[in-house]
Design an enzyme around this catalytic site. Structure first.
Site, PDB file in Angstrom:
ATOM      1  N   TRP A  90      -1.929  -8.038   4.577  1.00 11.13           N
ATOM      2  CA  TRP A  90      -0.765  -8.909   4.675  1.00 11.13           C
ATOM      3  C   TRP A  90       0.357  -8.529   3.719  1.00 11.13           C
ATOM      4  O   TRP A  90       1.454  -9.044   3.834  1.00 11.13           O
ATOM      5  CB  TRP A  90      -1.152 -10.375   4.440  1.00 11.13           C
ATOM      6  CG  TRP A  90      -2.167 -10.603   3.350  1.00 11.13           C
ATOM      7  CD1 TRP A  90      -3.514 -10.789   3.534  1.00 11.13           C
ATOM      8  CD2 TRP A  90      -1.961 -10.654   1.927  1.00 11.13           C
ATOM      9  NE1 TRP A  90      -4.147 -10.941   2.314  1.00 11.13           N
ATOM     10  CE2 TRP A  90      -3.206 -10.868   1.308  1.00 11.13           C
ATOM     11  CE3 TRP A  90      -0.828 -10.530   1.112  1.00 11.13           C
ATOM     12  CZ2 TRP A  90      -3.378 -10.970  -0.067  1.00 11.13           C
ATOM     13  CZ3 TRP A  90      -0.992 -10.631  -0.264  1.00 11.13           C
ATOM     14  CH2 TRP A  90      -2.259 -10.851  -0.834  1.00 11.13           C
ATOM     15  N   ASN A  91       0.122  -7.642   2.777  1.00  6.62           N
ATOM     16  CA  ASN A  91       1.161  -7.480   1.749  1.00  6.62           C
ATOM     17  C   ASN A  91       2.375  -6.666   2.203  1.00  6.62           C
ATOM     18  O   ASN A  91       3.497  -7.057   1.923  1.00  6.62           O
ATOM     19  CB  ASN A  91       0.573  -6.955   0.435  1.00  6.62           C
ATOM     20  CG  ASN A  91      -0.195  -5.669   0.600  1.00  6.62           C
ATOM     21  OD1 ASN A  91      -0.706  -5.378   1.675  1.00  6.62           O
ATOM     22  ND2 ASN A  91      -0.267  -4.889  -0.447  1.00  6.62           N
ATOM     23  N   LYS A 114      -4.888  -3.838  14.449  1.00  2.74           N
ATOM     24  CA  LYS A 114      -5.397  -5.177  14.124  1.00  2.74           C
ATOM     25  C   LYS A 114      -4.698  -5.609  12.842  1.00  2.74           C
ATOM     26  O   LYS A 114      -5.093  -5.251  11.737  1.00  2.74           O
ATOM     27  CB  LYS A 114      -6.920  -5.122  13.925  1.00  2.74           C
ATOM     28  CG  LYS A 114      -7.665  -6.383  14.331  1.00  2.74           C
ATOM     29  CD  LYS A 114      -7.216  -7.633  13.628  1.00  2.74           C
ATOM     30  CE  LYS A 114      -7.803  -7.790  12.253  1.00  2.74           C
ATOM     31  NZ  LYS A 114      -7.219  -8.919  11.494  1.00  2.74           N
ATOM     32  N   GLY A 167      -6.888  -2.534   2.769  1.00  6.62           N
ATOM     33  CA  GLY A 167      -7.265  -3.908   2.452  1.00  6.62           C
ATOM     34  C   GLY A 167      -8.060  -3.964   1.173  1.00  6.62           C
ATOM     35  O   GLY A 167      -8.019  -3.041   0.363  1.00  6.62           O
ATOM     36  N   GLY A 168      -8.811  -5.033   1.012  1.00  8.68           N
ATOM     37  CA  GLY A 168      -9.588  -5.236  -0.205  1.00  8.68           C
ATOM     38  C   GLY A 168     -10.811  -4.325  -0.243  1.00  8.68           C
ATOM     39  O   GLY A 168     -11.277  -3.833   0.796  1.00  8.68           O
ATOM     40  N   GLU A 189      -7.831   2.728   2.298  1.00  5.77           N
ATOM     41  CA  GLU A 189      -6.904   2.591   1.169  1.00  5.77           C
ATOM     42  C   GLU A 189      -7.172   1.212   0.607  1.00  5.77           C
ATOM     43  O   GLU A 189      -6.850   0.208   1.239  1.00  5.77           O
ATOM     44  CB  GLU A 189      -5.463   2.766   1.670  1.00  5.77           C
ATOM     45  CG  GLU A 189      -4.509   3.086   0.543  1.00  5.77           C
ATOM     46  CD  GLU A 189      -3.899   1.844  -0.039  1.00  5.77           C
ATOM     47  OE1 GLU A 189      -4.464   1.330  -1.037  1.00  5.77           O
ATOM     48  OE2 GLU A 189      -2.883   1.383   0.486  1.00  5.77           O
ATOM     49  N   LEU A 190      -7.801   1.184  -0.578  1.00  4.23           N
ATOM     50  CA  LEU A 190      -8.299  -0.088  -1.102  1.00  4.23           C
ATOM     51  C   LEU A 190      -7.533  -0.499  -2.352  1.00  4.23           C
ATOM     52  O   LEU A 190      -6.384  -0.134  -2.512  1.00  4.23           O
ATOM     53  CB  LEU A 190      -9.801   0.048  -1.363  1.00  4.23           C
ATOM     54  CG  LEU A 190     -10.580   0.606  -0.152  1.00  4.23           C
ATOM     55  CD1 LEU A 190     -12.025   0.857  -0.496  1.00  4.23           C
ATOM     56  CD2 LEU A 190     -10.458  -0.316   1.051  1.00  4.23           C
ATOM     57  N   CYS A 223      -1.155  -2.845  -3.944  1.00 10.64           N
ATOM     58  CA  CYS A 223      -2.356  -2.103  -4.364  1.00 10.64           C
ATOM     59  C   CYS A 223      -2.064  -1.227  -5.573  1.00 10.64           C
ATOM     60  O   CYS A 223      -2.953  -0.925  -6.347  1.00 10.64           O
ATOM     61  CB  CYS A 223      -2.878  -1.276  -3.198  1.00 10.64           C
ATOM     62  SG  CYS A 223      -1.617  -0.295  -2.396  1.00 10.64           S
ATOM     63  N   GLU A 324      -9.409  -6.555  -9.563  1.00 13.79           N
ATOM     64  CA  GLU A 324      -8.063  -6.629  -8.994  1.00 13.79           C
ATOM     65  C   GLU A 324      -7.655  -8.090  -8.800  1.00 13.79           C
ATOM     66  O   GLU A 324      -8.329  -8.838  -8.103  1.00 13.79           O
ATOM     67  CB  GLU A 324      -8.018  -5.905  -7.645  1.00 13.79           C
ATOM     68  CG  GLU A 324      -6.611  -5.799  -7.109  1.00 13.79           C
ATOM     69  CD  GLU A 324      -6.522  -5.043  -5.787  1.00 13.79           C
ATOM     70  OE1 GLU A 324      -7.295  -5.351  -4.875  1.00 13.79           O
ATOM     71  OE2 GLU A 324      -5.676  -4.146  -5.694  1.00 13.79           O
TER      72      GLU A 324
HETATM   73  O1  TXE Z   1      -8.069  -8.612   2.552  1.00 15.71           O
HETATM   74  P1  TXE Z   1      -9.054  -8.017   3.616  1.00 15.71           P
HETATM   75  P2  TXE Z   1      -7.763 -10.136   2.162  1.00 15.71           P
HETATM   76  C1  TXE Z   1      -7.085  -7.060  -1.886  1.00 15.71           C
HETATM   77  C2  TXE Z   1      -6.555  -8.107  -2.841  1.00 15.71           C
HETATM   78  C3  TXE Z   1      -6.884  -9.389  -2.138  1.00 15.71           C
HETATM   79  C4  TXE Z   1      -8.192  -9.029  -1.481  1.00 15.71           C
HETATM   80  C5  TXE Z   1      -8.531  -9.874  -0.305  1.00 15.71           C
HETATM   81  O2  TXE Z   1      -7.248  -8.025  -4.074  1.00 15.71           O
HETATM   82  O3  TXE Z   1      -7.031 -10.447  -3.024  1.00 15.71           O
HETATM   83  O4  TXE Z   1      -8.026  -7.705  -1.082  1.00 15.71           O
HETATM   84  O5  TXE Z   1      -7.455  -9.932   0.615  1.00 15.71           O
HETATM   85  C6  TXE Z   1      -9.334  -7.236   8.175  1.00 15.71           C
HETATM   86  N1  TXE Z   1     -14.025  -5.833   9.739  1.00 15.71           N
HETATM   87  N2  TXE Z   1      -6.056  -6.493  -1.040  1.00 15.71           N
HETATM   88  O6  TXE Z   1      -8.960 -10.997   2.300  1.00 15.71           O
HETATM   89  O7  TXE Z   1     -10.164  -8.959   3.943  1.00 15.71           O
HETATM   90  C7  TXE Z   1      -8.396  -8.401   7.966  1.00 15.71           C
HETATM   91  O8  TXE Z   1      -8.325  -9.182   9.136  1.00 15.71           O
HETATM   92  C8  TXE Z   1     -12.824  -5.320  10.043  1.00 15.71           C
HETATM   93  C9  TXE Z   1      -5.684  -5.136  -1.330  1.00 15.71           C
HETATM   94  O9  TXE Z   1      -6.594 -10.536   2.908  1.00 15.71           O
HETATM   95  O10 TXE Z   1      -9.433  -6.698   3.101  1.00 15.71           O
HETATM   96  C10 TXE Z   1      -7.112  -7.698   7.618  1.00 15.71           C
HETATM   97  O11 TXE Z   1      -6.489  -7.234   8.799  1.00 15.71           O
HETATM   98  N3  TXE Z   1     -11.669  -5.803   9.553  1.00 15.71           N
HETATM   99  C11 TXE Z   1      -4.863  -4.536  -0.274  1.00 15.71           C
HETATM  100  C12 TXE Z   1      -7.593  -6.505   6.779  1.00 15.71           C
HETATM  101  O12 TXE Z   1      -8.968  -6.345   7.120  1.00 15.71           O
HETATM  102  C13 TXE Z   1     -11.715  -6.839   8.696  1.00 15.71           C
HETATM  103  C14 TXE Z   1      -3.991  -5.380   0.545  1.00 15.71           C
HETATM  104  C15 TXE Z   1      -7.470  -6.692   5.272  1.00 15.71           C
HETATM  105  O13 TXE Z   1      -8.125  -7.882   4.905  1.00 15.71           O
HETATM  106  C16 TXE Z   1     -12.954  -7.407   8.333  1.00 15.71           C
HETATM  107  C17 TXE Z   1      -4.504  -6.713   0.754  1.00 15.71           C
HETATM  108  C18 TXE Z   1     -14.138  -6.853   8.890  1.00 15.71           C
HETATM  109  N4  TXE Z   1     -15.356  -7.327   8.588  1.00 15.71           N
HETATM  110  C19 TXE Z   1      -5.485  -7.217  -0.049  1.00 15.71           C
HETATM  111  N5  TXE Z   1     -12.701  -8.425   7.473  1.00 15.71           N
HETATM  112  C20 TXE Z   1      -4.263  -3.205  -0.548  1.00 15.71           C
HETATM  113  N6  TXE Z   1      -5.092  -2.172  -0.713  1.00 15.71           N
HETATM  114  O14 TXE Z   1      -3.059  -3.055  -0.598  1.00 15.71           O
HETATM  115  C21 TXE Z   1     -11.355  -8.473   7.301  1.00 15.71           C
HETATM  116  N7  TXE Z   1     -10.752  -7.523   8.051  1.00 15.71           N
END
Ligand code: TXE
Length: 431
Positions: A90-91, A114, A167-168, A189-190, A223, A324
Site C-alpha cells: 500500500w505504500n 494483485k 511487502g512485509g 522486495e521486503l 522500505c 521494522e
Molecule cells: O503487508 P503485506 P502489510 C511492511 C511494514 C508493514 C508490514 C505489514 O513493516 O508494517 O509490512 O504490512 C499481499 N499470499 N511493509 O500487512 O501483508 C497483500 O494483500 C500472497 C513493507 O500491508 O506484506 C498485499 O498486496 N499475497 C513493504 C501485499 O501482499 C499476500 C511495504 C503486501 O502485504 C499474502 C508494505 C499471502 N499469504 C509493508 N498475504 C515494503 N517492502 O515496502 C498478504 N498478501
C-alpha cells in the site's frame, strides 16, 4: 506480437501515464494518505520505467554458440516466463507496480496484478490505460482482494510462472514457501532497518536533511526508511539538537495540501503498530527527544497521525533498532569510529539500503564496500532510478528491480541443438 511492437505499446502507455499523472496521484493520496507532492513526483517519474524497458524490448537477443561438436548447430533464445503475478503493497502502489510490470511486459510475459486490499483504486484506474494504449486483452489483468485469499491463491496457482512481490518480510517468507511448491521464479522486495551513518566530518546541514528525508518523508512508510541514524560521538548531541529543531517544525496535515510535510499513516492497524513500537522503545529505555504519540491538534483528530518521533541513546539490542516500524520513528545510535559504525550498521537481518555522510572520499568508498546492503547512498538519501538496480541483501529480499540487466529476471534461456549430420551416431553414448 513482435518485440518492436511491444516496445511501442510500452512507450504509448508511458505517454498516457504522463497525461493522467495528476489524477492518478490524487487517487493514490485518497487511497493511502501519502503526500500529493510525493505521489505526483512518483507518477511523473513512472513513465520512464516503461520507456526504458520499452526500449529494451527489441534488444533481447540470443546467440549462436561456437559449439565444439561436428555437424551441430546450436543457438540460444531468451523467452518470457509466462504468467507473472505482481503483488504490491500500500505504500507506493503504482511505482512498485511499474518496477515489476515494465520489465515483465517488455520481456513478453503476461501479468496478473494483485494490489494491496487497502489501496486497490489506483491500480484499477491504471489498468484502464493498458486498454487505451492498445495492449491485447488478457495481457494485463487485475484481481483485487485479501492477500490471504486472493494473493495466496495466485501464489499457489500452478499456471503462474513467477511471483514478483513487495511487502512485509513475514508475508514475503510465506509467499516464498508457497511458491516453492510449484518451483516458481520469485523476486521479493521486503523490509529494511536501514542505517544512515553520519561522521563528524560531514556537512551537518546536509546530513540533517538527509536524516529527516530518510525517516519522516512518506511518514516513514517506506522500505528504505533510514530508521537507524548512527552518529559519531563528537557530533552526537549537536545532531540530536539539530534534528529535533528541524523535525519539530514539520507541518502535519492534509496530504493533499502542498504545504504539508508529514501526512497520516495509511491504515489504522499500521498506526497501532507504530504507537506500539513507541511504547516498546520507551520500555527499553530509549530517550524520547521528540513526539512519542498522536498529535492533539483538533484538525488532525480525524486522521491516523503519529507525531514525528525521535529516540536517542538507542542500542542495537533494542527491538526499536532491530524490527521494522514503518512509521515516523527515528532511532539515534552513537558510534566511535568506522569499525564500530560498520559493526552496528550490519548488525541486522536486513540489508536493503544505507546512507553515509562524510567529506572523506576514502571513507566513503570504504563504507560503501563494507556495508551489507543492496543500495548505499553517500551524501544523499532516497534516490532511485529506472537505471539503478534496487533490492535487498540478507532478509530484505531476493533479486533486483530496475536497471538494464533486470529484464533477465523475467526471461528464461532456451538452447536449441540442430544436428546437420546425415546419420545418427552410437545411441548408447552421450553426444
Ligand atoms: O503487508 P503485506 P502489510 C511492511 C511494514 C508493514 C508490514 C505489514 O513493516 O508494517 O509490512 O504490512 C499481499 N499470499 N511493509 O500487512 O501483508 C497483500 O494483500 C500472497 C513493507 O500491508 O506484506 C498485499 O498486496 N499475497 C513493504 C501485499 O501482499 C499476500 C511495504 C503486501 O502485504 C499474502 C508494505 C499471502 N499469504 C509493508 N498475504 C515494503 N517492502 O515496502 C498478504 N498478501
Amino acid at each position: 506480437m513482435t518485440a518492436s511492437a511491444r516496445g511501442k505499446l510500452l512507450w504509448r502507455l508511458a505517454d498516457l501515464i504522463e497525461r493522467d499523472a495528476e489524477e492518478l496521484a490524487r487517487i493514490e493520496v485518497r487511497d493511502n494518505g501519502k503526500l500529493y507532492a510525493e505521489m505526483l513526483g512518483q507518477l511523473q517519474y513512472i513513465p520512464e520505467w516503461f520507456r526504458y524497458f520499452g526500449g529494451l524490448a527489441d534488444k533481447i537477443e540470443g546467440g549462436v554458440l561456437p559449439i565444439d561438436k561436428a555437424e551441430m548447430f546450436s543457438y540460444t533464445k531468451r523467452e518470457p516466463l509466462g504468467v507473472v503475478v505482481a503483488i504490491t503493497p500500500w505504500n507506493s502502489p503504482l511505482l512498485l507496480l511499474a518496477w515489476k510490470m515494465a520489465p515483465a511486459l517488455a520481456a513478453g510475459n503476461t501479468i496478473v496484478i494483485k494490489p494491496s486490499e487497502f489501496t486497490s483504486c489506483s491500480t484499477l484506474e491504471f489498468a484502464r490505460l493498458f486498454k487505451e494504449a492498445g495492449f491485447p486483452d488478457g495481457v494485463v489483468n487485475t484481481v483485487t482482494g485479501l492477500g490471504s485469499e486472493i494473493g495466496a491463491a495466485l501464489v499457489e496457482n500452478p499456471r503462474v510462472a513467477k511471483i514478483a512481490f513487495t511487502g512485509g518480510d513475514a508475508t514475503g517468507a510465506a509467499v516464498y514457501a508457497a511458491a516453492a511448491k510449484s518451483i516458481k521464479h520469485v523476486t521479493l522486495e521486503l523490509g529494511g532497518k536501514s542505517p544512515n551513518i553520519v561522521f563528524a566530518d560531514a556537512n551537518l546541514e546536509n546530513a540533517v536533511k538527509g536524516a529527516i528525508s530518510g525517516i519522516f518523508a512518506a511518514t516513514g512508510q517506506t522500505c528504505i526508511a533510514g530508521s537507524r541514524l548512527l552518529v559519531q560521538r563528537p557530533i552526537y548531541e549537536e545532531m540530536c539538537q539539530r534534528l529535533v529543531a528541524f523535525a519539530a517544525r514539520a507541518k502535519l496535515g492534509d496530504p493533499m495540501d502542498l504545504v504539508t510535510q508529514v501526512g497520516p499513516i495509511t491504515t489504522q492497524a499500521q498506526r497501532e503498530k507504530v504507537i506500539n513500537y513507541i511504547e516498546i522503545a520507551r520500555g527499553e529505555g530509549a530517550r524520547c527527544l521528540l513526539g512519542g504519540g498522536t498529535p492533539d491538534a483538533p484538525e488532525l483528530a480525524k486522521g491516523w497521525f503519529v507525531e514525528p518521533t525521535i529516540f536517542a541513546d538507542v542500542t542495537s539490542q533494542m527491538r526499536i533498532a532491530r524490527e521494522e516500524v514503518f512509521g515516523p520513528v527515528l532511532s539515534i545510535i552513537p558510534f566511535e569510529d568506522e569499525n564500530e559504525a560498520i559493526e552496528i550498521a550490519n548488525d541486522t537481518i536486513y540489508g536493503l539500503a544505507a546512507g553515509v555522510w562524510t567529506s572523506d572520499i576514502r571513507r566513503a568508498f570504504a563504507m560503501a564496500n563494507l556495508i551489507k546492503a543492496g543500495t548505499v547512498w553517500v551524501n544523499t538519501y532516497r534516490a532511485v532510478s529506472y537505471m539503478a538496480p534496487f533490492g535487498g541483501y540478507k532478509q530484505s529480499g531476493i533479486g533486483r528491480e530496475s536497471g538494464q540487466a533486470m529484464i533477465n529476471e523475467y526471461l528464461q534461456t532456451k538452447c536449441v541443438w540442430i544436428s546437420l549430420a546425415e546419420s545418427s551416431p552410437d545411441p548408447f553414448v552421450m553426444r
